[in-house]
Design a protein around this motif. Structure first.
Motif, PDB file in Angstrom:
ATOM      1  N   CYS A  91       0.854  -1.193   0.000  1.00 55.56           N
ATOM      2  CA  CYS A  91       0.000   0.000   0.000  1.00 55.56           C
ATOM      3  C   CYS A  91       0.892   1.247   0.000  1.00 55.56           C
ATOM      4  O   CYS A  91       1.831   1.345   0.799  1.00 55.56           O
ATOM      5  CB  CYS A  91      -0.886  -0.024   1.242  1.00 55.56           C
ATOM      6  SG  CYS A  91      -2.009   1.370   1.361  1.00 55.56           S
ATOM      7  N   LEU A  92       0.615   2.178  -0.885  1.00 56.58           N
ATOM      8  CA  LEU A  92       1.433   3.381  -1.036  1.00 56.58           C
ATOM      9  C   LEU A  92       0.577   4.631  -0.890  1.00 56.58           C
ATOM     10  O   LEU A  92      -0.475   4.748  -1.531  1.00 56.58           O
ATOM     11  CB  LEU A  92       2.114   3.384  -2.409  1.00 56.58           C
ATOM     12  CG  LEU A  92       2.838   4.655  -2.838  1.00 56.58           C
ATOM     13  CD1 LEU A  92       4.024   4.955  -1.934  1.00 56.58           C
ATOM     14  CD2 LEU A  92       3.277   4.545  -4.291  1.00 56.58           C
ATOM     15  N   LYS A  93       1.032   5.554  -0.063  1.00 58.05           N
ATOM     16  CA  LYS A  93       0.386   6.853   0.105  1.00 58.05           C
ATOM     17  C   LYS A  93       1.414   7.944  -0.171  1.00 58.05           C
ATOM     18  O   LYS A  93       2.533   7.893   0.326  1.00 58.05           O
ATOM     19  CB  LYS A  93      -0.176   7.028   1.522  1.00 58.05           C
ATOM     20  CG  LYS A  93      -1.229   6.000   1.889  1.00 58.05           C
ATOM     21  CD  LYS A  93      -2.455   6.123   1.027  1.00 58.05           C
ATOM     22  CE  LYS A  93      -3.466   5.052   1.332  1.00 58.05           C
ATOM     23  NZ  LYS A  93      -4.543   5.021   0.376  1.00 58.05           N
ATOM     24  N   ILE A  94       1.032   8.929  -0.972  1.00 53.83           N
ATOM     25  CA  ILE A  94       1.899  10.062  -1.321  1.00 53.83           C
ATOM     26  C   ILE A  94       1.419  11.270  -0.527  1.00 53.83           C
ATOM     27  O   ILE A  94       0.243  11.647  -0.612  1.00 53.83           O
ATOM     28  CB  ILE A  94       1.849  10.350  -2.833  1.00 53.83           C
ATOM     29  CG1 ILE A  94       2.257   9.104  -3.619  1.00 53.83           C
ATOM     30  CG2 ILE A  94       2.728  11.551  -3.179  1.00 53.83           C
ATOM     31  CD1 ILE A  94       1.978   9.201  -5.108  1.00 53.83           C
ATOM     32  N   GLY A 100      -2.732  13.231   0.585  1.00 57.05           N
ATOM     33  CA  GLY A 100      -2.934  14.163   1.674  1.00 57.05           C
ATOM     34  C   GLY A 100      -1.837  15.202   1.768  1.00 57.05           C
ATOM     35  O   GLY A 100      -0.740  15.016   1.255  1.00 57.05           O
ATOM     36  N   PHE A 101      -2.183  16.299   2.401  1.00 59.03           N
ATOM     37  CA  PHE A 101      -1.236  17.361   2.697  1.00 59.03           C
ATOM     38  C   PHE A 101      -1.277  17.571   4.199  1.00 59.03           C
ATOM     39  O   PHE A 101      -2.331  17.485   4.823  1.00 59.03           O
ATOM     40  CB  PHE A 101      -1.608  18.649   1.962  1.00 59.03           C
ATOM     41  CG  PHE A 101      -1.551  18.510   0.475  1.00 59.03           C
ATOM     42  CD1 PHE A 101      -0.343  18.615  -0.189  1.00 59.03           C
ATOM     43  CD2 PHE A 101      -2.694  18.249  -0.262  1.00 59.03           C
ATOM     44  CE1 PHE A 101      -0.274  18.464  -1.564  1.00 59.03           C
ATOM     45  CE2 PHE A 101      -2.637  18.101  -1.630  1.00 59.03           C
ATOM     46  CZ  PHE A 101      -1.427  18.205  -2.287  1.00 59.03           C
ATOM     47  N   CYS A 102      -0.119  17.826   4.766  1.00 54.44           N
ATOM     48  CA  CYS A 102      -0.057  17.926   6.216  1.00 54.44           C
ATOM     49  C   CYS A 102       1.026  18.909   6.632  1.00 54.44           C
ATOM     50  O   CYS A 102       1.775  19.430   5.811  1.00 54.44           O
ATOM     51  CB  CYS A 102       0.213  16.555   6.819  1.00 54.44           C
ATOM     52  SG  CYS A 102       1.802  15.868   6.331  1.00 54.44           S
ATOM     53  N   SER A 103       1.102  19.099   7.931  1.00 55.45           N
ATOM     54  CA  SER A 103       2.150  19.928   8.509  1.00 55.45           C
ATOM     55  C   SER A 103       2.609  19.281   9.804  1.00 55.45           C
ATOM     56  O   SER A 103       1.839  19.190  10.775  1.00 55.45           O
ATOM     57  CB  SER A 103       1.640  21.342   8.807  1.00 55.45           C
ATOM     58  OG  SER A 103       2.574  22.038   9.609  1.00 55.45           O
ATOM     59  N   ALA A 104       3.837  18.821   9.821  1.00 54.81           N
ATOM     60  CA  ALA A 104       4.395  18.276  11.060  1.00 54.81           C
ATOM     61  C   ALA A 104       4.474  19.376  12.113  1.00 54.81           C
ATOM     62  O   ALA A 104       4.315  19.111  13.307  1.00 54.81           O
ATOM     63  CB  ALA A 104       5.776  17.681  10.806  1.00 54.81           C
ATOM     64  N   LYS A 105       4.662  20.612  11.672  1.00 59.65           N
ATOM     65  CA  LYS A 105       4.800  21.722  12.609  1.00 59.65           C
ATOM     66  C   LYS A 105       3.493  22.002  13.347  1.00 59.65           C
ATOM     67  O   LYS A 105       3.472  22.094  14.574  1.00 59.65           O
ATOM     68  CB  LYS A 105       5.263  22.981  11.875  1.00 59.65           C
ATOM     69  CG  LYS A 105       5.516  24.160  12.778  1.00 59.65           C
ATOM     70  CD  LYS A 105       6.081  25.330  12.002  1.00 59.65           C
ATOM     71  CE  LYS A 105       6.439  26.481  12.934  1.00 59.65           C
ATOM     72  NZ  LYS A 105       7.022  27.593  12.171  1.00 59.65           N
ATOM     73  N   THR A 106       2.386  22.120  12.610  1.00 65.14           N
ATOM     74  CA  THR A 106       1.100  22.431  13.245  1.00 65.14           C
ATOM     75  C   THR A 106       0.342  21.172  13.659  1.00 65.14           C
ATOM     76  O   THR A 106      -0.578  21.247  14.464  1.00 65.14           O
ATOM     77  CB  THR A 106       0.203  23.235  12.296  1.00 65.14           C
ATOM     78  OG1 THR A 106      -0.166  22.410  11.183  1.00 65.14           O
ATOM     79  CG2 THR A 106       0.889  24.506  11.832  1.00 65.14           C
ATOM     80  N   GLY A 107       0.702  20.039  13.066  1.00 64.99           N
ATOM     81  CA  GLY A 107       0.004  18.787  13.352  1.00 64.99           C
ATOM     82  C   GLY A 107      -1.148  18.518  12.407  1.00 64.99           C
ATOM     83  O   GLY A 107      -1.724  17.424  12.414  1.00 64.99           O
ATOM     84  N   GLU A 108      -1.488  19.500  11.574  1.00 64.99           N
ATOM     85  CA  GLU A 108      -2.626  19.350  10.659  1.00 64.99           C
ATOM     86  C   GLU A 108      -2.433  18.144   9.733  1.00 64.99           C
ATOM     87  O   GLU A 108      -1.433  18.039   9.048  1.00 64.99           O
ATOM     88  CB  GLU A 108      -2.795  20.613   9.813  1.00 64.99           C
ATOM     89  CG  GLU A 108      -3.938  20.518   8.827  1.00 64.99           C
ATOM     90  CD  GLU A 108      -4.014  21.712   7.883  1.00 64.99           C
ATOM     91  OE1 GLU A 108      -4.749  21.618   6.901  1.00 64.99           O
ATOM     92  OE2 GLU A 108      -3.330  22.726   8.130  1.00 64.99           O
ATOM     93  N   GLY A 109      -3.384  17.229   9.756  1.00 69.25           N
ATOM     94  CA  GLY A 109      -3.405  16.101   8.847  1.00 69.25           C
ATOM     95  C   GLY A 109      -2.500  14.934   9.192  1.00 69.25           C
ATOM     96  O   GLY A 109      -2.579  13.887   8.551  1.00 69.25           O
ATOM     97  N   VAL A 110      -1.653  15.058  10.182  1.00 66.32           N
ATOM     98  CA  VAL A 110      -0.658  14.015  10.470  1.00 66.32           C
ATOM     99  C   VAL A 110      -1.319  12.741  10.981  1.00 66.32           C
ATOM    100  O   VAL A 110      -1.082  11.646  10.460  1.00 66.32           O
ATOM    101  CB  VAL A 110       0.421  14.519  11.455  1.00 66.32           C
ATOM    102  CG1 VAL A 110       1.373  13.398  11.830  1.00 66.32           C
ATOM    103  CG2 VAL A 110       1.175  15.698  10.857  1.00 66.32           C
ATOM    104  N   GLU A 111      -2.130  12.862  11.987  1.00 65.12           N
ATOM    105  CA  GLU A 111      -2.811  11.691  12.564  1.00 65.12           C
ATOM    106  C   GLU A 111      -3.635  10.971  11.493  1.00 65.12           C
ATOM    107  O   GLU A 111      -3.616   9.743  11.401  1.00 65.12           O
ATOM    108  CB  GLU A 111      -3.718  12.142  13.721  1.00 65.12           C
ATOM    109  CG  GLU A 111      -4.435  11.019  14.425  1.00 65.12           C
ATOM    110  CD  GLU A 111      -3.601  10.336  15.498  1.00 65.12           C
ATOM    111  OE1 GLU A 111      -4.010   9.238  15.903  1.00 65.12           O
ATOM    112  OE2 GLU A 111      -2.561  10.870  15.914  1.00 65.12           O
ATOM    113  N   GLU A 112      -4.321  11.749  10.669  1.00 68.28           N
ATOM    114  CA  GLU A 112      -5.176  11.169   9.620  1.00 68.28           C
ATOM    115  C   GLU A 112      -4.368  10.352   8.618  1.00 68.28           C
ATOM    116  O   GLU A 112      -4.821   9.297   8.167  1.00 68.28           O
ATOM    117  CB  GLU A 112      -5.952  12.278   8.889  1.00 68.28           C
ATOM    118  CG  GLU A 112      -6.970  13.000   9.729  1.00 68.28           C
ATOM    119  CD  GLU A 112      -6.392  14.107  10.611  1.00 68.28           C
ATOM    120  OE1 GLU A 112      -7.162  14.719  11.356  1.00 68.28           O
ATOM    121  OE2 GLU A 112      -5.165  14.365  10.577  1.00 68.28           O
ATOM    122  N   ILE A 113      -3.190  10.824   8.261  1.00 65.87           N
ATOM    123  CA  ILE A 113      -2.355  10.122   7.290  1.00 65.87           C
ATOM    124  C   ILE A 113      -1.945   8.747   7.818  1.00 65.87           C
ATOM    125  O   ILE A 113      -2.096   7.740   7.132  1.00 65.87           O
ATOM    126  CB  ILE A 113      -1.120  10.975   6.937  1.00 65.87           C
ATOM    127  CG1 ILE A 113      -1.549  12.140   6.056  1.00 65.87           C
ATOM    128  CG2 ILE A 113      -0.033  10.141   6.277  1.00 65.87           C
ATOM    129  CD1 ILE A 113      -0.557  13.257   5.972  1.00 65.87           C
TER     130      ILE A 113
END
Length: 165
Positions: A111-114, A140-153
């Motif tokens: 399984c591959l996610k970009i 997906g697009f995310c930000s390690a800095k703000t945390g946006e989208g990280v958990e979801e990925i």
């Protein structure tokens, strides 16, 4: 424990793989950057929608200019790949089509996610259009800095590979 899956973080040097992993594991972002040498392995247990437990063994690899330069021994036995590129550095996604072709050819059942990281610093719409023209779908697009989208990925890939048991 009901299942264990190996997930590997791939991408060039400095795209934020380690920061994404740190954010997912501890919900922390550190501004001091430490280069990953070799591989760093972390484990996190999550509960799937089915109620089953899944142990994610996440391999954070050092950055390479091309995934073809990655040690094969790091990739063998993988259930999932998260390929990370940096929205602020075009060099990390200009050859993405070739990178993904290599992965799909050599690891067709993984399984591959970009993922595009650092969306707190750059709008992703023009990059998404550029990649779509290369017949690439960003997951997906995310930000390690703000945390946006990280958990979801991380949860999305875990749910996908965890449901294949």
């Amino acid at each position: 424990m009901e299942g264990t899956k190996k997930i590997v973080l791939l991408g060039q040097f400095g795209v934020g793989k380690t920061s994404l992993l740190r954010r997912f594991m501890t919900n922390v972002f550190e501004v001091d950057y430490k280069t990953t040498l070799g591989v760093q392995i972390k484990k996190k247990e999550i509960t799937l929608p089915s109620g089953k437990k899944l142990s994610m063994i996440i391999w954070d690899l050092e950055g390479f200019s091309s995934v073809s330069n990655t040690r094969t021994s790091y990739l063998i036995g993988s259930d999932g790949f998260i390929y990370v590129f940096d929205l602020t550095r075009p060099v990390t996604y200009f050859n993405l089509r070739e990178e993904i072709d290599y992965i799909e050819k050599n690891y067709p059942n993984v399984c591959l996610k970009i993922i595009g990281n650092k969306n707190d610093l750059k709008d992703s719409s023009s990059i998404e259009e550029y990649l779509a023209n290369k017949n690439l779908k960003v997951h997906g697009f995310c930000s390690a800095k703000t945390g946006e989208g990280v958990e979801e990925i991380f949860r999305h890939i875990a749910f996908k590979i965890g449901s294949n048991e």
